[in-house]
Design a protein around this motif. Structure first.
Motif, PDB file in Angstrom:
ATOM      1  N   LEU A 246      -6.042  -1.279  11.744  1.00  0.00           N
ATOM      2  CA  LEU A 246      -4.951  -2.142  11.307  1.00  0.00           C
ATOM      3  C   LEU A 246      -4.402  -1.709   9.956  1.00  0.00           C
ATOM      4  N   THR A 247      -5.274  -1.192   9.083  1.00  0.00           N
ATOM      5  CA  THR A 247      -4.817  -0.780   7.748  1.00  0.00           C
ATOM      6  C   THR A 247      -3.842   0.389   7.826  1.00  0.00           C
ATOM      7  N   PHE A 248      -3.939   1.201   8.899  1.00  0.00           N
ATOM      8  CA  PHE A 248      -3.051   2.354   9.020  1.00  0.00           C
ATOM      9  C   PHE A 248      -1.604   1.939   9.245  1.00  0.00           C
ATOM     10  N   ALA A 249      -1.408   0.733   9.799  1.00  0.00           N
ATOM     11  CA  ALA A 249      -0.066   0.249  10.131  1.00  0.00           C
ATOM     12  C   ALA A 249       0.420  -0.778   9.114  1.00  0.00           C
ATOM     13  N   GLY A 250       0.011  -0.626   7.857  1.00  0.00           N
ATOM     14  CA  GLY A 250       0.317  -1.624   6.832  1.00  0.00           C
ATOM     15  C   GLY A 250       1.787  -1.934   6.672  1.00  0.00           C
ATOM     16  N   ASP A 251       2.653  -0.928   6.843  1.00  0.00           N
ATOM     17  CA  ASP A 251       4.089  -1.139   6.671  1.00  0.00           C
ATOM     18  C   ASP A 251       4.723  -1.895   7.831  1.00  0.00           C
ATOM     19  N   GLU A 252       3.944  -2.137   8.891  1.00  0.00           N
ATOM     20  CA  GLU A 252       4.489  -2.826  10.065  1.00  0.00           C
ATOM     21  C   GLU A 252       3.888  -4.219  10.256  1.00  0.00           C
ATOM     22  N   VAL A 253       3.109  -4.663   9.266  1.00  0.00           N
ATOM     23  CA  VAL A 253       2.445  -5.962   9.335  1.00  0.00           C
ATOM     24  C   VAL A 253       3.232  -6.994   8.523  1.00  0.00           C
ATOM     25  N   VAL A 254       3.434  -8.163   9.116  1.00  0.00           N
ATOM     26  CA  VAL A 254       4.089  -9.267   8.415  1.00  0.00           C
ATOM     27  C   VAL A 254       3.118  -9.835   7.372  1.00  0.00           C
ATOM     28  N   ASN A 255       3.573  -9.939   6.131  1.00  0.00           N
ATOM     29  CA  ASN A 255       2.746 -10.436   5.026  1.00  0.00           C
ATOM     30  C   ASN A 255       1.401  -9.693   4.998  1.00  0.00           C
ATOM     31  N   PRO A 256       1.446  -8.359   4.828  1.00  0.00           N
ATOM     32  CA  PRO A 256       0.243  -7.522   4.981  1.00  0.00           C
ATOM     33  C   PRO A 256      -0.893  -7.860   4.019  1.00  0.00           C
ATOM     34  N   LYS A 257      -0.574  -8.324   2.817  1.00  0.00           N
ATOM     35  CA  LYS A 257      -1.629  -8.589   1.839  1.00  0.00           C
ATOM     36  C   LYS A 257      -2.579  -9.690   2.297  1.00  0.00           C
ATOM     37  N   LYS A 258      -2.092 -10.574   3.165  1.00  0.00           N
ATOM     38  CA  LYS A 258      -2.950 -11.626   3.713  1.00  0.00           C
ATOM     39  C   LYS A 258      -3.322 -11.365   5.169  1.00  0.00           C
ATOM     40  N   THR A 259      -2.363 -10.872   5.950  1.00  0.00           N
ATOM     41  CA  THR A 259      -2.580 -10.710   7.382  1.00  0.00           C
ATOM     42  C   THR A 259      -3.616  -9.639   7.696  1.00  0.00           C
ATOM     43  N   ILE A 260      -3.584  -8.509   6.982  1.00  0.00           N
ATOM     44  CA  ILE A 260      -4.520  -7.418   7.283  1.00  0.00           C
ATOM     45  C   ILE A 260      -5.966  -7.824   6.990  1.00  0.00           C
ATOM     46  N   PRO A 261      -6.282  -8.358   5.787  1.00  0.00           N
ATOM     47  CA  PRO A 261      -7.668  -8.784   5.551  1.00  0.00           C
ATOM     48  C   PRO A 261      -8.134  -9.850   6.541  1.00  0.00           C
ATOM     49  N   ARG A 262      -7.270 -10.820   6.841  1.00  0.00           N
ATOM     50  CA  ARG A 262      -7.649 -11.874   7.784  1.00  0.00           C
ATOM     51  C   ARG A 262      -7.840 -11.304   9.188  1.00  0.00           C
ATOM     52  N   GLY A 263      -6.940 -10.427   9.605  1.00  0.00           N
ATOM     53  CA  GLY A 263      -7.035  -9.822  10.936  1.00  0.00           C
ATOM     54  C   GLY A 263      -8.307  -9.021  11.104  1.00  0.00           C
ATOM     55  N   MET A 264      -8.662  -8.241  10.060  1.00  0.00           N
ATOM     56  CA  MET A 264      -9.893  -7.450  10.136  1.00  0.00           C
ATOM     57  C   MET A 264     -11.121  -8.345  10.143  1.00  0.00           C
ATOM     58  N   ALA A 265     -11.118  -9.368   9.311  1.00  0.00           N
ATOM     59  CA  ALA A 265     -12.279 -10.267   9.234  1.00  0.00           C
ATOM     60  C   ALA A 265     -12.490 -10.999  10.557  1.00  0.00           C
ATOM     61  N   ILE A 266     -11.433 -11.601  11.090  1.00  0.00           N
ATOM     62  CA  ILE A 266     -11.552 -12.355  12.352  1.00  0.00           C
ATOM     63  C   ILE A 266     -11.913 -11.417  13.498  1.00  0.00           C
ATOM     64  N   GLY A 267     -11.248 -10.272  13.571  1.00  0.00           N
ATOM     65  CA  GLY A 267     -11.490  -9.331  14.657  1.00  0.00           C
ATOM     66  C   GLY A 267     -12.907  -8.789  14.674  1.00  0.00           C
TER      67      GLY A 267
END
Length: 484
Positions: A246-267
């Motif tokens: 998910l971190t590789f697609a950071g420029d395509e994530v909505v609100n990446p500063k919150k969505t990426i950490p949450r997505g990785m943690a939940i996943g």
């Protein structure tokens, strides 16, 4: 030509993380772990260790992602902490083997389990073309694997929205199917005698090897158990890998500063729980210890399940041979969805490297759909070539120790960046700093040391593959002169 499009929301992020992590490993790896540890307790510990390392890594990556929420992920983190050379060596290894080799392996697993449904059509024994006595062969199985890679690559060139829709459909389907398999396992397959046998003395460790059909069992000392846990991480960590995609697609994530950490943690939490429950299901249905010459799935046990297909063996107990077809279809769905996530995320790393002048310039171009089309197709080409060679498995074995080492470098980068960039905004911080990141680095380094001692035939070639990247780095630096 447009830029990246922010299309990935939290649900999409969780599906990308969990879907990329779950391939075919959970359905087969437990057999080798059972042979290496010889007990239910240590088998579960091996999977728990991999899960804890993965979740810890994901939590620590949250800080790095919140600092640099852009395409490239781990490559960017390494560059910010250590400079261009180490980052390139990671990116080079990623393209040469880590990502493309994984894509090839997962695609062949998809074709292999498709062959369970159509054995006379899809197999690896009908050789259409071979390159002498080498492993380079064109077979129906490998052709189907390649066609699946090409199809998914084409779909992803149409935009990240297409990729995420495919990911959501296949990830949610396989998560529900795995949950159903676990429930049916406990409800219909659980055996009181097997449970008593597996958990009666659940921490008595031993190593089992079959040599020419003769079973050799060696009791393990405490040190032997530690080594066994380290060696089995090759399989269990590989089964849990790709959580950072998910971190590789950071420029395509909505609100990446919150969505990426949450997505990785939940996943990662979701997958770790499912993996643990899946193994509990195995241990409630099949005896852990078995005979390599056993005539049925109960006699062979988890240790010597036919072709290590533990999930298929449990399916036979749950609902007979026909129910094993359900598992084959589940693995087809699982591997297809997994590869979509790998293909989607991997190309973003090569794109970022190219923008830095450290890869082919054409890789740094986006098409009208806002995706790195050239990087996608070259990733496709190399993964397909690896399918034909049949050597992707060996290459991945060579680099598993290096993959763990790169994770350790990346998380140690948190310490470096807190010194180098103390004022940079960190919306998310690594929990329990410095204890948790330091513990991860320590355990990761310990695993690498164990692998170098116990499996030098794999780990040393891995360093050689990474080392090849040094002259390539200077070649690209000279070719694509760019101001730093």
């Amino acid at each position: 030509m447009s830029g990246f499009k922010r299309e990935i929301k939290l649900f999409d992020a969780v599906m990308l993380v969990s879907g990329s992590m779950i391939g075919s490993g959970i359905f087969v790896v437990s057999a080798d772990v059972a042979r290496q540890t010889g007990s239910a307790g240590w088998l579960l510990c091996s999977w728990l260790l991999a899960g804890l390392l993965t979740m810890t890594g994901a939590l620590c990556y949250g800080e790095l992602t919140s600092m640099y929420p852009q395409a490239g992920g781990q490559y960017v983190f390494l560059q910010k902490a250590y400079g261009r050379l180490l980052a390139f060596l990671y990116g080079w290894s990623f393209f040469a083997v880590i990502q493309t080799g994984t894509i090839a392996a997962v695609a062949v697993a998809f074709a292999k389990y498709t062959g369970v449904l159509f054995p006379t059509i899809i197999n690896d024994t009908d050789v259409w073309l071979a390159l002498g006595e080498t492993s380079f062969k064109i077979t129906p199985q490998r052709v189907l694997a390649i066609l699946s890679i090409i199809l998914l690559t084409w779909a992803n060139t149409n935009g990240v929205n297409y990729g995420k829709i495919i990911q959501n459909i296949f990830s949610s389907t396989k998560l529900m199917a795995i949950g159903l398999l676990i429930v049916l396992g406990f409800a219909l397959g659980a055996n009181a005698d097997v449970i008593s046998l597996n958990f009666g003395d659940m921490f008595s460790a031993s190593k089992s090897e079959s040599v020419d059909g003769v079973l050799n069992v060696t009791n393990l000392s405490f040190l032997g158990i530690i080594v066994a846990l380290g060696v089995t991480q090759v399989g269990t960590l590989f089964s849990s890998d790709a959580w950072n995609g998910l971190t590789f697609a950071g420029d395509e994530v909505v609100n990446p500063k919150k969505t990426i950490p949450r997505g990785m943690a939940i996943g990662t939490i979701l997958v770790t729980v499912l993996y643990f429950l899946m193994n509990l299901s195995y241990l409630s249905i099949l005896p852990l210890k078995g005979d390599p010459n056993g005539v049925d799935v109960m006699a062979r046990g988890i240790q010597f399940a036919s072709e290590d297909r533990v999930a298929a063996a449990t399916a036979i107990i749950i609902g007979g041979a026909k129910f094993a077809i359900f598992v084959a279809i589940l693995i087809m769905i699982s591997t297809f969805g997994c590869n979509n996530g790998l293909i989607l995320s991997g190309a973003r790393v090569y794109y970022t490297m190219a923008k830095d002048g450290l890869f082919f310039k054409s890789f740094g171009q986006l098409n009208n759909n806002g995706v790195p089309q050239n990087a996608l197709w070259w990733q496709c080409f190399w993964a397909c070539f690896l399918c034909f060679t049949g050597k992707y498995g060996d290459l991945l074995d060579y680099l598993m120790g290096v993959v763990i080492l790169f994770y350790a470098f990346t998380i140690f980068g948190i310490f470096i960046l807190r010194k180098k960039e103390p004022s940079l905004e960190r919306p998310v911080k690594a929990p329990l700093f410095p204890i948790l990141p330091a513990l991860y680095v320590f355990l990761a380094i310990a695993l690498v040391v164990i692998l170098f001692i116990e499996k030098p035939q794999f780990t040393v070639p891995g360093l050689f593959i990474v080392g090849i990247g040094v002259p390539i780095y200077y070649g690209f630096t000279k070719l694509n002169r760019k101001e730093e």
